[in-house]
Enzyme design. Structure first.
Site, short mmCIF file in Angstrom:
data_model
loop_
_atom_site.label_atom_id
_atom_site.label_comp_id
_atom_site.label_asym_id
_atom_site.label_seq_id
_atom_site.Cartn_x
_atom_site.Cartn_y
_atom_site.Cartn_z
N GLN A 184 -7.46 0.82 4.38
CA GLN A 184 -8.22 0.40 5.56
C GLN A 184 -9.71 0.32 5.28
O GLN A 184 -10.48 -0.03 6.19
CB GLN A 184 -7.96 1.37 6.73
CG GLN A 184 -6.57 1.31 7.28
CD GLN A 184 -6.25 0.02 8.05
OE1 GLN A 184 -7.15 -0.75 8.40
NE2 GLN A 184 -4.98 -0.22 8.30
N THR A 221 9.47 -8.25 -12.68
CA THR A 221 8.77 -9.51 -12.92
C THR A 221 7.57 -9.62 -11.98
O THR A 221 7.67 -9.32 -10.79
CB THR A 221 9.74 -10.69 -12.70
OG1 THR A 221 10.84 -10.51 -13.60
CG2 THR A 221 9.07 -12.03 -12.97
N ASN A 261 -6.56 4.42 9.66
CA ASN A 261 -6.07 3.19 10.28
C ASN A 261 -6.14 3.20 11.81
O ASN A 261 -6.32 2.17 12.44
CB ASN A 261 -4.63 2.92 9.83
CG ASN A 261 -3.78 4.17 9.78
OD1 ASN A 261 -4.17 5.17 9.19
ND2 ASN A 261 -2.63 4.13 10.42
N GLY A 307 0.82 -1.21 0.00
CA GLY A 307 0.00 0.00 0.00
C GLY A 307 0.85 1.26 0.00
O GLY A 307 0.51 2.26 -0.64
N CYS A 347 5.72 3.04 21.77
CA CYS A 347 6.35 1.83 21.23
C CYS A 347 6.00 1.55 19.77
O CYS A 347 6.84 1.14 18.99
CB CYS A 347 5.96 0.61 22.05
SG CYS A 347 6.73 0.62 23.65
N SER A 376 -3.97 -2.64 -0.15
CA SER A 376 -2.89 -3.48 0.34
C SER A 376 -3.46 -4.85 0.70
O SER A 376 -4.49 -4.95 1.37
CB SER A 376 -2.26 -2.84 1.58
OG SER A 376 -1.31 -3.70 2.14
N HIS A 435 -2.29 -7.33 2.63
CA HIS A 435 -2.18 -7.92 3.97
C HIS A 435 -3.22 -7.38 4.95
O HIS A 435 -3.29 -7.82 6.09
CB HIS A 435 -0.76 -7.82 4.51
CG HIS A 435 -0.32 -6.47 4.97
ND1 HIS A 435 -0.40 -6.08 6.29
CD2 HIS A 435 0.20 -5.42 4.31
CE1 HIS A 435 0.08 -4.85 6.41
NE2 HIS A 435 0.44 -4.43 5.22
N1 PLP Z 1 -2.46 3.28 4.16
C1 PLP Z 1 -3.06 2.95 5.31
C2 PLP Z 1 -4.29 3.70 5.71
C3 PLP Z 1 -2.55 1.93 6.10
O1 PLP Z 1 -3.16 1.62 7.25
C4 PLP Z 1 -1.39 1.25 5.68
C5 PLP Z 1 -0.77 0.22 6.53
O2 PLP Z 1 -0.90 0.23 7.74
C6 PLP Z 1 -0.80 1.63 4.47
C7 PLP Z 1 -1.36 2.65 3.74
C8 PLP Z 1 0.45 0.97 3.98
O3 PLP Z 1 0.20 -0.33 3.52
P1 PLP Z 1 1.43 -1.35 3.45
O4 PLP Z 1 1.63 -1.88 4.82
O5 PLP Z 1 0.95 -2.42 2.50
O6 PLP Z 1 2.59 -0.63 2.92
#
Ligand code: PLP
Length: 386
Positions: A182, A240, A154, A72, A328, A202, A204
């Site tokens: 998000q 690739t 986020n 992302g 942290c 993103s 993950h």
């Molecule tokens: N944008 C938002 C709102 C996110 O919460 C995050 C990841 O926490 C990202 C972008 C970045 O994504 P990535 O972890 O795949 O780089």
């Protein structure tokens, strides 16, 4: 040892078993997807099918409006590179409008943009994290090249009114980007009704592995490739193809689309149960972010008189994983800039915990948190008054 209660799904999600199966299958598709022979064509077909799934998740008109990226953050960075495209340079537009609560992959690029002649305007937010539409309206002018506003935050989960933000941007002919990292899988994401030119995703965050993202680029809008030296992604990103990552993301997008309504209803119910349970059991708290305009799984709470990091560590000892906006998490002692922008003050920001629920959160998980959390807060508050 894995913690048994995982409430940090905004940081990352576990891989869905169906996605894991797709990962495993993808390893047989070893051909270079750009090769013309049979193994290459097989891999390429699978990639195009995955692209179709991602396009369907965001209602893109054509699947080739989606390119795959490394994450992302890369998608966000790549969009800002558009500011230096010949087309925008020729137009003379050099204003970039964004907000004070964007992800660091947008937020921290200000200095670089300014050093290259871009005028960055950051729009403030109100106490619930919604952008100040009046300040935004005033900032928009004929000099505006691009605006970037995240669909959902986020840390606090606040959802912005992207259709309205786009509508106003169009009045001055500006391009529109939204970071939907998000938002995807948590709410309907629709590039048509939102009327955006670019949109970041993103994998993950939607139950696929790390290291793969996607970027929607509306057909015909300017784009300056970020990675050069290859014809992949129709010249928009060299390198690739990551067959495994792409297939995983495609499967994750399919699951997200199919399960969206039911999943978001279920998660919202659990989140509200957690929120009300905390309210009933613990005094002197503040729920951060908009209550009304918020993605279903996010609950950000400040506990007055208790440090976020201490709460996190005590919960961790009980097998519960959460996150905190302060110290942290970022490796610094500063409270979260997102929480500070809400105007809640450093003390409440330092005492904040983000619970983020997901596909695999159960009612038992919530019951467990509601049992373990109150004595932890009580102990920490007692310690802080000593
Ligand atoms: N944008 C938002 C709102 C996110 O919460 C995050 C990841 O926490 C990202 C972008 C970045 O994504 P990535 O972890 O795949 O780089």
């Amino acid at each position: 040892m894995n913690n048994s209660v995982y409430l940090d799904n905004n940081a990352t999600t576990p891989v869905d078993p169906a996605v894991a199966r797709r990962v495993s299958e993808s390893l047989d598709l070893y051909g270079n997807p750009s090769s013309m022979h049979t193994p290459g064509r097989q891999a390429n077909r699978a990639i195009e099918s995955a692209r179709g799934e991602v396009a369907a998740l965001i209602h893109a008109r054509q699947s080739d409006e989606v390119i795959f990226t490394g994450c992302g953050s890369e998608s966000n960075n790549a969009v800002l590179n558009v500011l230096f495209s010949p087309k925008l340079r020729q137009s003379g537009r050099k204003r970039f409008i964004t907000t004070v609560i964007e992800h660091p992959s947008i937020y921290e690029l200000d200095g670089m943009l300014e050093s290259r002649g871009i005028e960055v305007v950051r729009i403030p937010v109100d106490g619930s994290g919604l952008i100040d539409l009046e300040a935004y309206r005033k900032a928009l002018n004929e000099d505006t090249a691009l605006i970037s506003v995240m669909a959902a935050n986020n840390e606090i989960g606040t959802i912005q009114d992207i259709p309205e933000i786009s509508r106003r941007a169009r009045e001055v002919g500006a391009l529109v980007h939204t970071d939907a990292v998000q938002a995807a899988g948590k709410m309907s994401v629709d590039v048509q009704t939102w009327d955006v030119d670019y949109l970041s995703l993103s994998a993950h965050k939607i139950y696929a592995p790390k290291g793969i993202g996607a970027l929607y680029i509306r057909g015909g809008v300017p784009f300056t490739p970020f990675l050069l030296g290859g014809h992949q992604e129709q010249g928009r990103r060299a390198g690739t193809y990551n067959t495994t990552g792409i297939l995983a993301m495609g499967e994750a997008a399919r699951l997200a689309r199919e399960q969206l309504d039911e999943e978001s209803r279920r998660i919202r119910t659990l989140r509200d149960m957690l929120q009300e349970g905390i309210r009933e059991r613990i005094e002197r708290i503040r729920i951060n972010g908009s209550i009304e305009h918020r993605v279903p799984g996010t609950l950000n709470v400040s506990f007055l008189g208790a440090e976020g990091e201490s709460i996190l560590l005590y919960l961790d000892m009980e097998g519960i994983s959460v996150s905190t906006g302060s110290a942290c998490a970022t490796g610094s002692l500063d409270p979260s800039y997102v929480l500070m922008e809400l105007g809640i003050g450093a003390e409440l920001a330092h005492g904040s915990i983000r619970f983020s629920l997901g596909r695999f959160t159960t009612e038992d998980d919530i019951t467990c948190v509601l049992e373990k959390l109150p004595p932890i807060i009580q102990r920490l508050r007692r310690m802080s008054t000593l």
